[in-house]
Scaffold this motif. Structure first.
Motif, PDB file in Angstrom:
ATOM      1  N   UNK A  72     -59.655 -29.175  71.419  1.00  0.00           N
ATOM      2  CA  UNK A  72     -59.345 -27.786  71.810  1.00  0.00           C
ATOM      3  C   UNK A  72     -59.774 -26.792  70.734  1.00  0.00           C
ATOM      4  N   UNK A  73     -59.521 -27.136  69.469  1.00  0.00           N
ATOM      5  CA  UNK A  73     -59.921 -26.249  68.370  1.00  0.00           C
ATOM      6  C   UNK A  73     -61.429 -26.049  68.346  1.00  0.00           C
ATOM      7  N   UNK A  74     -62.180 -27.125  68.470  1.00  0.00           N
ATOM      8  CA  UNK A  74     -63.640 -27.013  68.435  1.00  0.00           C
ATOM      9  C   UNK A  74     -64.136 -26.212  69.640  1.00  0.00           C
ATOM     10  N   UNK A  75     -63.495 -26.375  70.795  1.00  0.00           N
ATOM     11  CA  UNK A  75     -63.860 -25.549  71.951  1.00  0.00           C
ATOM     12  C   UNK A  75     -63.635 -24.066  71.654  1.00  0.00           C
ATOM     13  N   UNK A  76     -62.489 -23.738  71.052  1.00  0.00           N
ATOM     14  CA  UNK A  76     -62.194 -22.343  70.684  1.00  0.00           C
ATOM     15  C   UNK A  76     -63.204 -21.829  69.660  1.00  0.00           C
ATOM     16  N   UNK A  77     -63.527 -22.669  68.700  1.00  0.00           N
ATOM     17  CA  UNK A  77     -64.470 -22.281  67.655  1.00  0.00           C
ATOM     18  C   UNK A  77     -65.876 -22.091  68.231  1.00  0.00           C
ATOM     19  N   UNK A  78     -66.232 -22.892  69.218  1.00  0.00           N
ATOM     20  CA  UNK A  78     -67.535 -22.730  69.883  1.00  0.00           C
ATOM     21  C   UNK A  78     -67.569 -21.404  70.648  1.00  0.00           C
ATOM     22  N   UNK A  79     -66.469 -21.071  71.332  1.00  0.00           N
ATOM     23  CA  UNK A  79     -66.408 -19.785  72.052  1.00  0.00           C
ATOM     24  C   UNK A  79     -66.501 -18.609  71.077  1.00  0.00           C
ATOM     25  N   UNK A  80     -66.030 -18.811  69.853  1.00  0.00           N
ATOM     26  CA  UNK A  80     -66.093 -17.762  68.831  1.00  0.00           C
ATOM     27  C   UNK A  80     -67.428 -17.754  68.084  1.00  0.00           C
ATOM     28  N   UNK A  81     -68.296 -18.709  68.385  1.00  0.00           N
ATOM     29  CA  UNK A  81     -69.615 -18.740  67.782  1.00  0.00           C
ATOM     30  C   UNK A  81     -69.691 -19.389  66.409  1.00  0.00           C
ATOM     31  N   UNK A  82     -68.625 -20.096  66.002  1.00  0.00           N
ATOM     32  CA  UNK A  82     -68.603 -20.714  64.676  1.00  0.00           C
ATOM     33  C   UNK A  82     -69.230 -22.106  64.657  1.00  0.00           C
ATOM     34  N   UNK A  83     -69.237 -22.762  65.797  1.00  0.00           N
ATOM     35  CA  UNK A  83     -69.862 -24.081  65.946  1.00  0.00           C
ATOM     36  C   UNK A  83     -70.587 -24.122  67.284  1.00  0.00           C
ATOM     37  N   UNK A  84     -71.468 -25.095  67.397  1.00  0.00           N
ATOM     38  CA  UNK A  84     -72.077 -25.400  68.692  1.00  0.00           C
ATOM     39  C   UNK A  84     -71.657 -26.803  69.073  1.00  0.00           C
ATOM     40  N   UNK A  85     -71.584 -27.048  70.365  1.00  0.00           N
ATOM     41  CA  UNK A  85     -71.303 -28.391  70.873  1.00  0.00           C
ATOM     42  C   UNK A  85     -72.465 -28.771  71.782  1.00  0.00           C
ATOM     43  N   UNK A  86     -72.903 -30.011  71.655  1.00  0.00           N
ATOM     44  CA  UNK A  86     -73.977 -30.465  72.529  1.00  0.00           C
ATOM     45  C   UNK A  86     -73.807 -31.956  72.802  1.00  0.00           C
ATOM     46  N   UNK A  87     -74.175 -32.379  73.993  1.00  0.00           N
ATOM     47  CA  UNK A  87     -74.088 -33.807  74.307  1.00  0.00           C
ATOM     48  C   UNK A  87     -75.194 -34.575  73.588  1.00  0.00           C
ATOM     49  N   UNK A  88     -74.917 -35.813  73.283  1.00  0.00           N
ATOM     50  CA  UNK A  88     -75.916 -36.689  72.675  1.00  0.00           C
ATOM     51  C   UNK A  88     -76.915 -37.081  73.766  1.00  0.00           C
ATOM     52  N   UNK A  89     -78.206 -36.906  73.518  1.00  0.00           N
ATOM     53  CA  UNK A  89     -79.184 -37.212  74.557  1.00  0.00           C
ATOM     54  C   UNK A  89     -79.298 -38.701  74.896  1.00  0.00           C
ATOM     55  N   UNK A  90     -78.864 -39.562  73.980  1.00  0.00           N
ATOM     56  CA  UNK A  90     -78.988 -41.003  74.220  1.00  0.00           C
ATOM     57  C   UNK A  90     -77.679 -41.668  74.637  1.00  0.00           C
TER      58      UNK A  90
END
Length: 151
Positions: A72-90
Motif C-alpha cells: 500500500x505504501x509503495x502504491x501511494x508513493x507511486x501515485x505521488x511520483x516518488x517511485x515507479x512500479x512495473x511488472x517483470x517482463x519474464x
C-alpha cells in the motif's frame, strides 16, 4: 538480576527505546514538512536497488512493515511520483519498484531532520563505546535471523 532476567530486560529495553525514538523522529520529520518517516525508509531501500530498483518482495523483506502495508505504501508513493512500479517482463508474479528523481529529492529534503532526530532521540544518549557494542550485538542478531530465513 540473573542472566535470564538481564536478557529479558535487554529485549524490553530494545523495544522501549525503539518505540520512543521512532515516535519522536516521526514527529520531527512531520514538523519538517517532508515525507513521512515510513516513506523515507522505503525510499532508502528502493534506492539501494539502483536504476533497476527492487522486487516488491525484497522491499518487504528490508523494511519493518508487513508486506500488505509495504504494498500500500509503495502504491501511494507511486501515485505521488516518488517511485515507479512495473511488472517483470519474464515473471508476471514479480513487480519491481524503482526510485524516481522526485524520490531522490524527497530523500535529500528529509535527511537533515531524520539525521538530527537520530542524534537527538538516540545517539546523544550513548557513548561511542556503547554505540559500537549495541551495533555489533544487534547486527549479530539480525544476521543470524537472516541466515535462519535463508535455510
Amino acid at each position: 538480576m540473573n542472566e535470564g532476567e538481564h536478557r529479558l530486560e535487554a529485549w524490553r529495553g530494545l523495544l522501549l527505546a525503539h518505540s520512543a525514538a521512532v515516535r519522536a523522529i516521526e514527529s520531527d520529520v512531520a514538523r519538517n514538512g517532508t515525507i513521512p518517516l515510513t516513506w523515507y525508509d522505503v525510499l532508502l531501500e528502493v534506492r539501494s536497488g539502483g536504476d533497476q530498483g527492487l522486487r516488491m518482495q525484497e522491499v518487504a523483506e528490508r523494511v519493518v512493515l508487513s508486506r500488505t502495508r509495504v504494498s500500500r505504501l509503495v502504491d501511494e508513493m507511486a501515485r505521488s511520483g516518488l517511485v515507479t512500479k512495473r511488472p517483470d517482463p519474464t515473471d508476471k508474479r514479480v513487480t519491481w519498484a524503482a526510485i524516481t528523481d522526485a524520490g531522490r529529492a524527497a530523500i535529500l529534503a528529509t535527511a537533515p531532520a531524520y539525521m538530527a532526530g537520530i542524534w537527538e532521540h538516540f545517539s546523544r544518549h550513548l557513548t561511542d563505546e556503547e554505540s559500537a557494542t549495541i551495533a555489533e550485538a544487534l547486527l549479530r542478531v539480525a544476521h543470524a535471523q537472516q541466515e535462519i530465513r535463508l535455510t
